[in-house]
Design an enzyme around this catalytic site. Sequence first.
Site, PDB file in Angstrom:
ATOM      1  CE  LYS A  58      93.340  43.657  42.831  1.00  0.00           C
ATOM      2  NZ  LYS A  58      92.376  42.608  42.828  1.00  0.00           N
ATOM      3  CB  CYS A  75      95.185  36.677  33.844  1.00  0.00           C
ATOM      4  SG  CYS A  75      94.428  37.841  32.716  1.00  0.00           S
ATOM      5  CG  ASP A 123      93.977  39.801  44.225  1.00  0.00           C
ATOM      6  OD1 ASP A 123      94.081  39.528  43.020  1.00  0.00           O
ATOM      7  OD2 ASP A 123      93.407  40.829  44.637  1.00  0.00           O
ATOM      8  CE1 TYR A 157      83.057  42.180  41.707  1.00  0.00           C
ATOM      9  CE2 TYR A 157      84.663  43.949  41.484  1.00  0.00           C
ATOM     10  CZ  TYR A 157      84.327  42.613  41.387  1.00  0.00           C
ATOM     11  OH  TYR A 157      85.267  41.710  40.971  1.00  0.00           O
ATOM     12  CG  HIS A 203      97.091  42.402  40.876  1.00  0.00           C
ATOM     13  ND1 HIS A 203      96.517  42.513  39.633  1.00  0.00           N
ATOM     14  CD2 HIS A 203      96.183  41.748  41.644  1.00  0.00           C
ATOM     15  CE1 HIS A 203      95.321  41.956  39.651  1.00  0.00           C
ATOM     16  NE2 HIS A 203      95.097  41.479  40.848  1.00  0.00           N
ATOM     17  NE  ARG A 215      85.940  38.428  40.773  1.00  0.00           N
ATOM     18  CZ  ARG A 215      87.255  38.516  40.570  1.00  0.00           C
ATOM     19  NH1 ARG A 215      88.107  38.075  41.473  1.00  0.00           N
ATOM     20  NH2 ARG A 215      87.724  39.043  39.465  1.00  0.00           N
TER      21      ARG A 215
HETATM   22  P1  GTP Z   1      91.419  38.101  40.017  1.00  0.00           P
HETATM   23  O1  GTP Z   1      90.761  37.542  41.214  1.00  0.00           O
HETATM   24  O2  GTP Z   1      90.481  38.902  39.160  1.00  0.00           O
HETATM   25  O3  GTP Z   1      92.650  38.900  40.329  1.00  0.00           O
HETATM   26  O4  GTP Z   1      91.760  36.860  39.027  1.00  0.00           O
HETATM   27  P2  GTP Z   1      92.882  35.716  39.068  1.00  0.00           P
HETATM   28  O5  GTP Z   1      94.096  36.194  38.377  1.00  0.00           O
HETATM   29  O6  GTP Z   1      93.004  35.178  40.418  1.00  0.00           O
HETATM   30  O7  GTP Z   1      92.242  34.623  38.072  1.00  0.00           O
HETATM   31  P3  GTP Z   1      91.654  33.168  38.366  1.00  0.00           P
HETATM   32  O8  GTP Z   1      92.678  32.200  38.854  1.00  0.00           O
HETATM   33  O9  GTP Z   1      90.433  33.317  39.185  1.00  0.00           O
HETATM   34  O10 GTP Z   1      91.259  32.709  36.896  1.00  0.00           O
HETATM   35  C1  GTP Z   1      90.424  33.467  36.054  1.00  0.00           C
HETATM   36  C2  GTP Z   1      89.891  32.616  34.926  1.00  0.00           C
HETATM   37  O11 GTP Z   1      90.958  32.053  34.183  1.00  0.00           O
HETATM   38  C3  GTP Z   1      89.041  31.440  35.430  1.00  0.00           C
HETATM   39  O12 GTP Z   1      87.904  31.299  34.613  1.00  0.00           O
HETATM   40  C4  GTP Z   1      89.968  30.255  35.287  1.00  0.00           C
HETATM   41  O13 GTP Z   1      89.282  29.058  35.080  1.00  0.00           O
HETATM   42  C5  GTP Z   1      90.855  30.647  34.096  1.00  0.00           C
HETATM   43  N1  GTP Z   1      92.213  30.043  34.207  1.00  0.00           N
HETATM   44  C6  GTP Z   1      93.018  30.065  35.288  1.00  0.00           C
HETATM   45  N2  GTP Z   1      94.168  29.388  35.075  1.00  0.00           N
HETATM   46  C7  GTP Z   1      94.093  28.925  33.803  1.00  0.00           C
HETATM   47  C8  GTP Z   1      94.972  28.143  32.971  1.00  0.00           C
HETATM   48  O14 GTP Z   1      96.068  27.723  33.375  1.00  0.00           O
HETATM   49  N3  GTP Z   1      94.544  27.893  31.713  1.00  0.00           N
HETATM   50  C9  GTP Z   1      93.338  28.343  31.249  1.00  0.00           C
HETATM   51  N4  GTP Z   1      93.001  28.049  29.999  1.00  0.00           N
HETATM   52  N5  GTP Z   1      92.479  29.066  31.995  1.00  0.00           N
HETATM   53  C10 GTP Z   1      92.844  29.361  33.246  1.00  0.00           C
HETATM   54  C1  SPV Z   2      90.636  41.876  40.471  1.00  0.00           C
HETATM   55  O1  SPV Z   2      89.810  42.410  39.717  1.00  0.00           O
HETATM   56  O2  SPV Z   2      91.864  41.883  40.235  1.00  0.00           O
HETATM   57  C2  SPV Z   2      90.172  41.160  41.674  1.00  0.00           C
HETATM   58  C3  SPV Z   2      88.806  41.354  42.091  1.00  0.00           C
HETATM   59  O3  SPV Z   2      90.956  40.508  42.338  1.00  0.00           O
HETATM   60  S1  SPV Z   2      88.623  42.893  42.857  1.00  0.00           S
HETATM   61  O4  SPV Z   2      88.644  42.703  44.305  1.00  0.00           O
HETATM   62  O5  SPV Z   2      87.328  43.402  42.453  1.00  0.00           O
HETATM   63  O6  SPV Z   2      89.678  43.770  42.478  1.00  0.00           O
HETATM   64 MN    MN Z   3      93.039  40.598  41.513  1.00  0.00          MN
END
Ligand code: GTP
Ligand code: SPV
Ligand code: MN
Length: 609
Positions: free
Chosen positions: A210, A254, A277, A201, A230, A374
């Site tokens: 990471k 988030c 990221d 993964y 991050h 993903r």
């Molecule tokens: P990692 O890749 O794990 O680091 O995640 P990330 O912080 O890049 O999160 P990402 O933008 O992929 O969003 C994660 C989830 O949050 C998804 O299901 C999105 O649809 C939801 N999301 C993102 N932005 C918003 C927002 O402004 N409002 C709401 N309600 N949900 C959101």
């Molecule tokens: C996270 O979990 O914050 C990600 C996905 O961006 S991973 O590469 O698995 O860390």
């Molecule tokens: Mn991340």
Amino acid sequence: MATALEKWVEEQARLCKPDRIHWCDGSEEEARRLIKIGVKEEKVNGQAIFHKLNHKSWPNGYYHRSHPTDVARTEHLTFVCHPDKDAVGPNNNWMHPDEAKEKMRKLSNGCMKGRTMYVLPYTMGHPDSPYAKSCIQITDISYVAVSMRIMTRMSRKSIEKIGGSEDFVKGLHSIGDLDPNKRFIMHFPDEHLVWSIGSGYGGNALLGKKCFSLRIASWLGYREGWLAEHMVILGIEDPKGKVTHITAAMPSACGKTNLAMLESALPGYKVWTLGDDIAWLNVGSDGRLWAINPETGLFGVAPGTSMKTNPNMLRTLKADKFYPTLFTNTALDADNNEPWWEGLDEEAPKNLMDWQGKPWQSGQDSKAAHPNARFTASIYNSPTLSKEFDNPKGVPISAIILGGRRTQLIPLVTEAFNWQNGVFLGARTGSETTAAAIHKEGVLRRDPMAMLPFCGYNMGDYFRHWLNIGKRLTNPPRIYSVNWFRADENGRFIWPGFGENIRVLKWILERVNNKVEARKTSIGLIPRLKDLDLSGLNIPARQLDKLFEVNPEEWQEELRDIEKFLSQFSGRLPKEILQEYQALKEQLNNNGSLEDIEDSLRFTDRGGA
Ligand code: GTP
Ligand code: SPV
Ligand code: MN
């Protein structure tokens, strides 16, 4: 004579005993060959690695299913191995390096029998950047080799750059037998080594991400005077065409990827993507903070991604440019041979297989796509890619956002009073857990600067390091907290989020440019409603109030939780952070609910950076 690099690879081969060794060159032709092998020959548990998707609708798309126990980061199996346990801190799992190596040697002995060892030379950061790092990863699965080609700059040039030197970042990865009891992700910061077994993964297996670019790089940054964070990096263009760069830290799943590719709901504003990221931050000779993104790919959460929420991401996924784009643990539309996930469109296709390959019906309890399904796509496929992306110097940062996922308490946006107060704001940030790691979801935990799982050393020292960086910045970015996730009585998000988040970014730009005043509260500076562009939005006044409410009673539990968290670092916790905590507590306890605090001399000018 063999170089240090060749010797290291030979040594790992003697231990892991692969049938073949393949040194990758990072070319597209090679990626095509590896995918072909992953479709036709290479298998894990009898399953092919890749499945070719419908290239008419998803050009260059390939599908991958992982082992059902191997779908997210495993924080409980992730260790930082340094002789000094205190240097690693209570925020990490610790193991002595000798013990960890002994354990890993046993687990790795013969782990690649019958498999190919891929040797991946890559660079984190643009090769011309003074901040770039030359790296080598070994892996025994084509999925990781192909993913690393998307996520990093993979090329033989990296080998040339390393030359005869011993100074390169090492990653040894094997999927092992995917037994969760034999799964470990071990970090040896002083040796620039990551050793991972038993998982395929993302964050456990793509060791440049990471493991190196945050856990080990944060340690290097602490030693060398820079920050590995991050964070997303983005440029915000205003209607006059002026671009302001900011970074934003938010915990996993988030909203970073969504923010980095935001399609503006306000006319005239545009977001340019530099990273989704990870950011490496350096103090420039001009006294500003400069950011580069060490990666070249987007490893994003699929569920919730749609033409409505993140159209630029869908355009990226469907772009017919960089080869290939991978989809992992989404559902599969068997009639059309397309990936599918919850939130992609309203209705699920008729003949759908879930992420484990079982037939799935609408209305079924379980999700069709894994909540942490993903995609892996090249950032060069993004229509919003900033023209500064390949600038080796990076971009100067005017604001830093430190966010979290909070259904209660935390306002939509707050500005810190100064750098020190901002470091405290980051240190006290909490967030509700998500499916990006294997643990109970929706549990509130402190996650300072979204780095709790990624800071490779004692977080007490990390806060001190942030304060020290601030002292070197003559022109520091302002620091903000945001929360898109505040919910109403019925559990629905109050703020529409996604493209509408530009309204908050616009306010931040206006603050940075000293165009608007703000309302002072105990917890920070909050927008006056008249300054927030809400044109065309329809949020009831009562709900809007909730988004900016500071209720001292509701903060009491939060204060207790912050204190409990910070007390773990006693001895290493900077006194400045403690002072900030004390000041916040006093302010909250001395002032009425929504009243402005104009008389607080302590808050107005405590020197900042
Ligand atoms: P990692 O890749 O794990 O680091 O995640 P990330 O912080 O890049 O999160 P990402 O933008 O992929 O969003 C994660 C989830 O949050 C998804 O299901 C999105 O649809 C939801 N999301 C993102 N932005 C918003 C927002 O402004 N409002 C709401 N309600 N949900 C959101
Ligand atoms: C996270 O979990 O914050 C990600 C996905 O961006 S991973 O590469 O698995 O860390
Ligand atoms: Mn991340």
